[in-house]
Design a protein around this motif. Structure first.
Motif, PDB file in Angstrom:
ATOM      1  N   LEU A  91       0.807  -1.213   0.000  1.00 58.95           N
ATOM      2  CA  LEU A  91       0.000   0.000   0.000  1.00 58.95           C
ATOM      3  C   LEU A  91       0.844   1.268   0.000  1.00 58.95           C
ATOM      4  O   LEU A  91       0.361   2.328  -0.417  1.00 58.95           O
ATOM      5  CB  LEU A  91      -0.920   0.008   1.218  1.00 58.95           C
ATOM      6  CG  LEU A  91      -2.045  -1.040   1.232  1.00 58.95           C
ATOM      7  CD1 LEU A  91      -2.842  -0.929   2.524  1.00 58.95           C
ATOM      8  CD2 LEU A  91      -2.954  -0.873   0.032  1.00 58.95           C
ATOM      9  N   SER A  92       2.082   1.197   0.483  1.00 54.50           N
ATOM     10  CA  SER A  92       2.924   2.390   0.531  1.00 54.50           C
ATOM     11  C   SER A  92       3.176   2.944  -0.868  1.00 54.50           C
ATOM     12  O   SER A  92       3.257   4.161  -1.048  1.00 54.50           O
ATOM     13  CB  SER A  92       4.252   2.081   1.220  1.00 54.50           C
ATOM     14  OG  SER A  92       4.967   1.081   0.495  1.00 54.50           O
ATOM     15  N   PHE A  93       3.287   2.059  -1.851  1.00 57.12           N
ATOM     16  CA  PHE A  93       3.488   2.521  -3.232  1.00 57.12           C
ATOM     17  C   PHE A  93       2.244   3.250  -3.740  1.00 57.12           C
ATOM     18  O   PHE A  93       2.345   4.293  -4.392  1.00 57.12           O
ATOM     19  CB  PHE A  93       3.804   1.324  -4.131  1.00 57.12           C
ATOM     20  CG  PHE A  93       3.942   1.684  -5.576  1.00 57.12           C
ATOM     21  CD1 PHE A  93       5.052   2.368  -6.039  1.00 57.12           C
ATOM     22  CD2 PHE A  93       2.947   1.343  -6.484  1.00 57.12           C
ATOM     23  CE1 PHE A  93       5.183   2.703  -7.380  1.00 57.12           C
ATOM     24  CE2 PHE A  93       3.065   1.684  -7.827  1.00 57.12           C
ATOM     25  CZ  PHE A  93       4.184   2.359  -8.275  1.00 57.12           C
ATOM     26  N   VAL A  94       1.074   2.716  -3.396  1.00 56.71           N
ATOM     27  CA  VAL A  94      -0.175   3.337  -3.841  1.00 56.71           C
ATOM     28  C   VAL A  94      -0.357   4.708  -3.196  1.00 56.71           C
ATOM     29  O   VAL A  94      -0.683   5.700  -3.868  1.00 56.71           O
ATOM     30  CB  VAL A  94      -1.375   2.426  -3.515  1.00 56.71           C
ATOM     31  CG1 VAL A  94      -2.684   3.101  -3.921  1.00 56.71           C
ATOM     32  CG2 VAL A  94      -1.225   1.087  -4.208  1.00 56.71           C
ATOM     33  N   ILE A  95      -0.131   4.796  -1.893  1.00 54.45           N
ATOM     34  CA  ILE A  95      -0.353   6.058  -1.199  1.00 54.45           C
ATOM     35  C   ILE A  95       0.660   7.116  -1.624  1.00 54.45           C
ATOM     36  O   ILE A  95       0.364   8.313  -1.672  1.00 54.45           O
ATOM     37  CB  ILE A  95      -0.321   5.842   0.334  1.00 54.45           C
ATOM     38  CG1 ILE A  95      -0.975   7.039   1.035  1.00 54.45           C
ATOM     39  CG2 ILE A  95       1.093   5.642   0.844  1.00 54.45           C
ATOM     40  CD1 ILE A  95      -1.183   6.806   2.520  1.00 54.45           C
ATOM     41  N   SER A  96       1.877   6.685  -1.971  1.00 55.58           N
ATOM     42  CA  SER A  96       2.872   7.645  -2.452  1.00 55.58           C
ATOM     43  C   SER A  96       2.456   8.230  -3.794  1.00 55.58           C
ATOM     44  O   SER A  96       2.610   9.443  -4.028  1.00 55.58           O
ATOM     45  CB  SER A  96       4.238   6.975  -2.568  1.00 55.58           C
ATOM     46  OG  SER A  96       4.206   5.908  -3.511  1.00 55.58           O
ATOM     47  N   LEU A  97       1.905   7.410  -4.687  1.00 54.80           N
ATOM     48  CA  LEU A  97       1.431   7.915  -5.972  1.00 54.80           C
ATOM     49  C   LEU A  97       0.281   8.904  -5.793  1.00 54.80           C
ATOM     50  O   LEU A  97       0.222   9.947  -6.453  1.00 54.80           O
ATOM     51  CB  LEU A  97       0.989   6.752  -6.864  1.00 54.80           C
ATOM     52  CG  LEU A  97       2.089   5.865  -7.446  1.00 54.80           C
ATOM     53  CD1 LEU A  97       1.477   4.751  -8.287  1.00 54.80           C
ATOM     54  CD2 LEU A  97       3.056   6.684  -8.289  1.00 54.80           C
TER      55      LEU A  97
END
Length: 292
Positions: free
Chosen positions: A65-71
């Motif tokens: 999820l960290s990749f999604v929230i960073s985007l």
């Protein structure tokens, strides 16, 4: 808008002002810290789940999820800054167009016509000041609201003051043409300059009246909240009670990005990082006075 020297790193790092995100988020940061300590105590001391491997695998979900929230946050901040920068470009155009109009009036109107020169010396910067008040007025912000707001009708004599000032200026130019003070070609030139004022006003209103869609902004806030609330569930077993300051810091970073985006996406307000519309209007008044 706060002015600063970007090369003075130490001053920027040490100086804390009342609008800093860490101060605005202080209550939520305290709640996050206490919440993480409570989860750590409940899992380690009460439930004693440290030996169950399935709980230790929860951080795998956070990694995904960290990749999604960073985007999402990158897109959010970029979109907000684009709105801020577009507003700055329109205000810059207002400065240039005000100067151009004053230059043309100074060149086309005879020196002995002090009445006309005085009129434009006052009306050109007046447009900048009323535009500032218009964009910072709550009525402007609610102009596209689905609900009716009849309470504004009794408070504002003219619902669109910039249009009233622009009307007075174009009417004055029309009178100059009818009296033969300016030629037809000069009238066309001045009319184009005055039309640019209304174009700038409309562009600024577009930014003011069309914020980021509510569903998008709401989703990011909920996503950040759920993401942070789930962090202690898995990281407690690898970090222990040290998860409390780490989770609090993660929440500070994510929430600060959202707060910064909220502040700059509406650049015509009165927040410290909003555009200095008052200073821009004063500069227009100064430059126009020098020309006329």
């Amino acid at each position: 808008m706060k002015a600063y020297n970007p090369k003075q790193w130490l001053q920027i790092l040490v100086f804390v002002q009342k609008n800093d995100t860490i101060i605005r988020l202080a209550p939520l940061l305290a709640v996050t810290f206490i919440y993480t300590l409570g989860v750590a105590y409940f899992e380690l001391e009460y439930l004693k789940l440290s030996q169950q491997s399935w709980v230790k695998n929860i951080p795998v979900m956070h990694g995904l999820l960290s990749f999604v929230i960073s985007l999402l946050l990158v897109f959010r901040t970029n979109t907000a800054y684009d709105r801020w920068w577009e507003g700055r470009k329109h205000l810059g155009s207002l400065v240039n167009n005000s100067r151009n109009l004053a230059i043309k009036i100074a060149a086309m109107v005879p020196n002995d016509d002090q009445k006309t020169r005085t009129f434009f010396r006052e009306s050109i910067p007046k447009y900048a000041f009323v535009l500032k008040d218009h964009l910072q007025d709550e009525q402007t912000q609610l102009s596209l609201d689905e609900e009716e707001h009849p309470e504004f009708d009794s408070l504002v004599p003219h619902n669109h003051v910039p249009n009233q000032v622009a009307y007075l200026m174009i009417k004055k130019v029309q009178n100059l043409y009818e009296k033969g003070t300016i030629s037809g070609d000069q009238f066309i030139i001045l009319n184009g300059e005055l039309a640019s004022f209304t174009d700038i006003c409309g562009a600024c209103e577009r930014i003011k009246n069309t914020p980021i869609p509510f569903s998008y902004s709401s989703f990011i806030k909920k996503f950040i909240l759920l993401y942070v609330l789930s962090l202690p569930l898995g990281y407690v077993f690898s970090l222990g009670y040290y998860a409390a300051p780490i989770v609090t810091f993660i929440f500070y970073v994510l929430a600060s990005l959202e707060l910064i985006a909220e502040e700059i996406e509406e650049p015509f307000g009165t927040d410290p990082n909003d555009l200095p519309m008052g200073k821009i209007a004063k500069n227009i008044k100064k430059h126009v006075a020098e020309l006329l």
